[in-house]
Scaffold this motif. Structure first.
Motif, mmCIF file in Angstrom:
data_model
loop_
_atom_site.group_PDB
_atom_site.id
_atom_site.type_symbol
_atom_site.label_atom_id
_atom_site.label_comp_id
_atom_site.label_asym_id
_atom_site.label_seq_id
_atom_site.Cartn_x
_atom_site.Cartn_y
_atom_site.Cartn_z
ATOM 1 N N PRO A 44 0.798 -1.224 0.000
ATOM 2 C CA PRO A 44 0.000 0.000 0.000
ATOM 3 C C PRO A 44 0.832 1.276 0.000
ATOM 4 C CG PRO A 44 0.053 -0.899 2.209
ATOM 5 C CD PRO A 44 0.791 -1.880 1.334
ATOM 6 N N ALA B 18 -0.966 2.245 -4.375
ATOM 7 C CA ALA B 18 -0.590 0.856 -4.133
ATOM 8 C C ALA B 18 0.220 0.340 -5.309
ATOM 9 C CB ALA B 18 -1.827 -0.017 -3.930
ATOM 10 N N GLN C 53 -7.395 0.907 -0.856
ATOM 11 C CA GLN C 53 -7.816 -0.486 -0.944
ATOM 12 C C GLN C 53 -8.746 -0.722 -2.139
ATOM 13 O OE1 GLN C 53 -10.442 -2.545 2.075
ATOM 14 N NE2 GLN C 53 -8.486 -3.517 2.564
ATOM 15 N N GLU D 105 -6.488 -1.263 -4.921
ATOM 16 C CA GLU D 105 -5.810 -2.563 -4.820
ATOM 17 C C GLU D 105 -6.651 -3.654 -5.473
ATOM 18 O OE1 GLU D 105 -4.862 -3.537 -0.816
ATOM 19 O OE2 GLU D 105 -3.750 -1.690 -0.444
#
Length: 217
Positions: free
Chosen positions: A114, A139, A175, A178
């Motif tokens: 990250p 990321a 996230q 990601e």
């Protein structure tokens, strides 16, 4: 390998949100990979429940059961190799791997970190980006080498840092990205488009930039 014959083993330690993104991608029509195994070093990892719900073989190799990192990694190698995967993916696997483990899977071991590597290797990346006054964060998917978070990057997703961001709000937005770039990188590998050569990553036979392909989130 024919399509759908790229077998992927996923290593987890926690909730398994990136595992879920990979499971979702693997179930799409024409997906070139499948998840053959999920292994956790923690018996309470929620990702194990995600694997069970998807009908994927799941197991635990608890690091607390071993007297050394080397003995743990050797047991982990045995557990992985029983499933004969073509690719091993670290998805929130919170263990520093020994050189022996990394060499065993060299060129077929991916991780997601990250931060926009080479910035902020290690922990607390969101807080460090905020403390540095950065304008963007993100990321990176990269091949794993013996240097912690130092293997050749494949693809990065950038996220603008907004006024009032906290480590938690920033982590949530990172996230989301990601979950986009990890299935993308695994797909490239499964399609024989992505390779590691020396200390660089190649896509479609061409060396990638040293920071990988960068996508805006």
């Amino acid at each position: 390998m024919s399509r759908r014959n790229c077998k992927v083993a996923v290593l987890i330690s926690g909730s398994g949100s990136n595992l879920q993104a990979l499971l979702t991608a693997s179930n799409k029509t024409g997906a070139p990979f499948s998840i053959c195994s999920v292994i956790s070093n923690r018996p309470d990892a929620y990702g194990l429940a995600r694997a069970a719900a998807a009908g994927i073989a799941a197991s635990v190799v608890d690091h607390h059961d071993f007297s050394s990192r080397t003995s743990f990694d050797r047991a982990l190698i045995e557990a992985i190799d029983r499933q004969t995967p073509d690719l091993v993916v670290l998805a929130g696997f919170m263990r520093i791997l020994t050189p022996e483990f990394v060499r065993h899977y060299r060129g077929r071991l991916l991780n997601i970190h990250p931060s926009l590597l080479p910035k902020y290797q290690g922990l607390h990346t969101h807080r460090r980006a905020l403390q540095a006054g950065d304008s963007e964060h993100g990321a990176t998917v990269h091949f794993v080498t013996e240097e912690l978070d130092g293997g050749p990057p494949v693809v990065q997703a950038t996220v603008p840092i907004q006024a009032g961001d906290t480590p938690e709000t920033l982590a949530n937005r990172v996230q989301v990205q990601e979950h986009v770039i990890y299935p993308l990188a695994v797909t490239w590998f499964a399609e024989h488009r992505l390779h590691m050569q020396g200390e660089r990553a190649l896509l479609d036979g061409a060396l990638l930039p040293r920071n990988g392909i960068r996508l805006s989130g």
